[in-house]
Design a protein around this motif. Structure first.
Motif, mmCIF file in Angstrom:
data_model
loop_
_atom_site.group_PDB
_atom_site.id
_atom_site.type_symbol
_atom_site.label_atom_id
_atom_site.label_comp_id
_atom_site.label_asym_id
_atom_site.label_seq_id
_atom_site.Cartn_x
_atom_site.Cartn_y
_atom_site.Cartn_z
ATOM 1 N N UNK A 133 0.947 -1.081 -0.003
ATOM 2 C CA UNK A 133 0.192 0.210 0.001
ATOM 3 C C UNK A 133 0.919 1.347 -0.021
ATOM 4 N N UNK A 134 2.096 1.217 0.153
ATOM 5 C CA UNK A 134 2.858 2.349 0.128
ATOM 6 C C UNK A 134 3.085 3.208 -1.144
ATOM 7 N N UNK A 135 2.841 2.652 -2.082
ATOM 8 C CA UNK A 135 2.715 3.563 -3.356
ATOM 9 C C UNK A 135 1.409 4.212 -3.561
ATOM 10 N N UNK A 136 0.538 4.062 -2.753
ATOM 11 C CA UNK A 136 -0.767 4.705 -2.565
ATOM 12 C C UNK A 136 -0.818 5.734 -1.652
ATOM 13 N N UNK A 144 4.846 6.848 6.279
ATOM 14 C CA UNK A 144 5.457 6.911 5.020
ATOM 15 C C UNK A 144 6.889 7.124 5.395
ATOM 16 N N UNK A 145 7.777 7.320 4.058
ATOM 17 C CA UNK A 145 9.231 7.667 4.034
ATOM 18 C C UNK A 145 9.564 9.119 4.148
ATOM 19 N N UNK A 146 9.678 9.785 5.014
ATOM 20 C CA UNK A 146 9.493 11.310 5.469
ATOM 21 C C UNK A 146 11.045 11.714 5.586
ATOM 22 N N UNK A 147 11.454 12.160 4.333
ATOM 23 C CA UNK A 147 12.754 12.809 4.273
ATOM 24 C C UNK A 147 12.778 14.215 3.744
ATOM 25 N N UNK A 148 13.589 14.961 3.828
ATOM 26 C CA UNK A 148 13.470 16.489 3.461
ATOM 27 C C UNK A 148 13.108 16.688 1.720
ATOM 28 N N UNK A 149 13.577 15.422 1.118
ATOM 29 C CA UNK A 149 13.315 15.530 -0.229
ATOM 30 C C UNK A 149 11.718 15.119 -0.657
ATOM 31 N N UNK A 150 11.405 14.012 -0.059
ATOM 32 C CA UNK A 150 10.208 13.566 -0.349
ATOM 33 C C UNK A 150 9.025 14.791 0.181
ATOM 34 N N UNK A 151 9.348 15.272 1.318
ATOM 35 C CA UNK A 151 8.348 16.369 1.791
ATOM 36 C C UNK A 151 8.350 17.687 0.886
ATOM 37 N N UNK A 152 9.384 18.038 0.293
ATOM 38 C CA UNK A 152 9.592 18.891 -0.516
ATOM 39 C C UNK A 152 8.999 18.916 -1.857
ATOM 40 N N UNK A 153 8.746 17.779 -2.498
ATOM 41 C CA UNK A 153 8.117 17.484 -3.705
ATOM 42 C C UNK A 153 7.291 16.405 -3.695
ATOM 43 N N UNK A 154 5.955 16.404 -4.705
ATOM 44 C CA UNK A 154 5.154 15.476 -4.602
ATOM 45 C C UNK A 154 5.595 14.171 -5.440
ATOM 46 N N UNK A 155 6.308 14.394 -6.491
ATOM 47 C CA UNK A 155 6.981 13.555 -7.414
ATOM 48 C C UNK A 155 7.870 12.560 -6.625
ATOM 49 N N UNK A 156 8.769 13.471 -6.127
ATOM 50 C CA UNK A 156 9.712 12.595 -5.403
ATOM 51 C C UNK A 156 9.022 11.719 -4.152
ATOM 52 N N UNK A 157 8.053 12.150 -3.692
ATOM 53 C CA UNK A 157 7.284 11.238 -2.605
ATOM 54 C C UNK A 157 6.752 10.172 -3.397
ATOM 55 N N UNK A 158 6.034 10.237 -4.321
ATOM 56 C CA UNK A 158 5.589 9.058 -5.242
ATOM 57 C C UNK A 158 6.460 8.321 -5.687
ATOM 58 N N UNK A 159 7.802 8.702 -6.209
ATOM 59 C CA UNK A 159 8.646 7.675 -6.860
ATOM 60 C C UNK A 159 9.366 7.072 -5.710
#
Length: 214
Positions: A133-136, A144-159
Motif C-alpha cells: 500500500x505504500x505506493x498509494x 511513510x518515508x519522510x525525508x526532506x526531499x520527499x516532503x519537498x516534492x510530490x513527485x519525489x514522494x511518489x517515486x
C-alpha cells in the motif's frame, strides 16, 4: 473498506487484547515476563497488573493516536488524500499488535511457543502489507518515508514510495523466511537496513533529478 469501518474494526483487536489478558491473568506469574531478547530468553519483568495489561493499554493508546491523526493533519499534508489506505494500515498495525500480545501472554503463562520465530513471521507479514500500500500513500507528516526531499516534492514522494514499497515487501518476506527457516541474524539486519536506508538515499537523487529537469 472505508476508513470509518477500519476505525471501528481497529477497536476490535484492542478489546480482544484486554479480553485475552483478563482470561490469562490467573495463569500469569508475578512478576510477568515482559520482554524477550533475540534468542527468545526473558530479560525483563513487570509486576501485576501492569505486566498483564501493559500491551493492551499500549494498543488502546495507539488506536487513539491513529484515530486522531487525520483530524490534526495540517493543510497540504492531509491524510484525507489516502484515507482508505490509511485505515487499512491502521487496522493492519493493530492486528499485528494483537497477535504479538496473545503470543507473549501465552508464553508468559507457560505455553511452549517459539516466540522469536512467530514475531518475525508476524512482523514480516505486516511489512508485506505496508509495502503493497505504500505506493498509494500521499505526502504527510505521520506515515511513510519522510525525508526532506520527499516532503519537498510530490513527485519525489511518489517515486520514493514506489521503490520503498518493493523494498518493504522484500524485507517482509526476508523476515518471514528468518522466522520459518531460522536464517542467520545478518539476514535480518540486511533486510531492515535496505528497506530503511535505500529509499532515503533514493529520495535525494530523485529530488536532484527532478530539480535538474525543471
Amino acid at each position: 473498506m472505508t476508513y470509518k469501518r477500519s476505525l471501528t474494526a481497529g477497536f476490535v483487536p484492542v478489546v480482544a487484547a484486554f479480553a485475552v489478558a483478563a482470561w490469562l491473568y490467573p495463569s500469569l506469574p508475578n512478576p510477568v515476563p515482559s520482554h524477550w531478547n533475540a534468542a527468545g530468553e526473558v530479560d525483563d519483568y513487570m509486576a501485576k497488573p501492569w505486566g498483564a495489561f501493559i500491551t493492551p493499554l499500549f494498543m488502546l493508546g495507539t488506536w487513539i493516536v491513529l484515530a486522531a491523526l487525520p483530524k490534526i493533519s495540517p493543510r497540504g499534508y492531509r491524510l484525507d488524500q489516502f484515507i482508505g489506505v490509511y485505515g487499512i494500515v491502521m487496522l493492519s498495525i493493530l492486528v499485528t499488535m494483537l497477535i504479538v500480545a496473545i503470543v507473549t501472554l501465552l508464553t508468559a503463562a507457560g505455553a511452549q511457543l517459539d516466540l522469536t520465530r512467530i514475531v518475525f513471521i508476524v512482523i514480516g507479514a505486516l511489512l508485506v502489507v505496508l509495502g503493497n500500500y505504500m505506493g498509494k500513500m500521499r505526502k504527510n507528516f505521520f506515515i511513510g518515508i519522510r525525508t526532506p526531499w520527499t516532503l519537498a516534492n510530490d513527485e519525489v514522494w511518489v517515486r520514493t514510495h514506489r521503490v520503498g514499497g518493493w523494498l518493504f515487501v522484500l524485507a517482509g518476506f526476508a523476515l518471514i523466511g528468518i522466522g520459518i527457516f531460522k536464517l542467520a541474524p545478518w539476514t535480518l539486519m540486511a533486510a531492515i537496513g535496505c528497506a530503511a536506508v535505500i529509499p532515503a538515499i533514493y529520495s535525494y537523487f530523485a529530488y536532484r533529478q527532478v530539480e535538474q529537469r525543471r
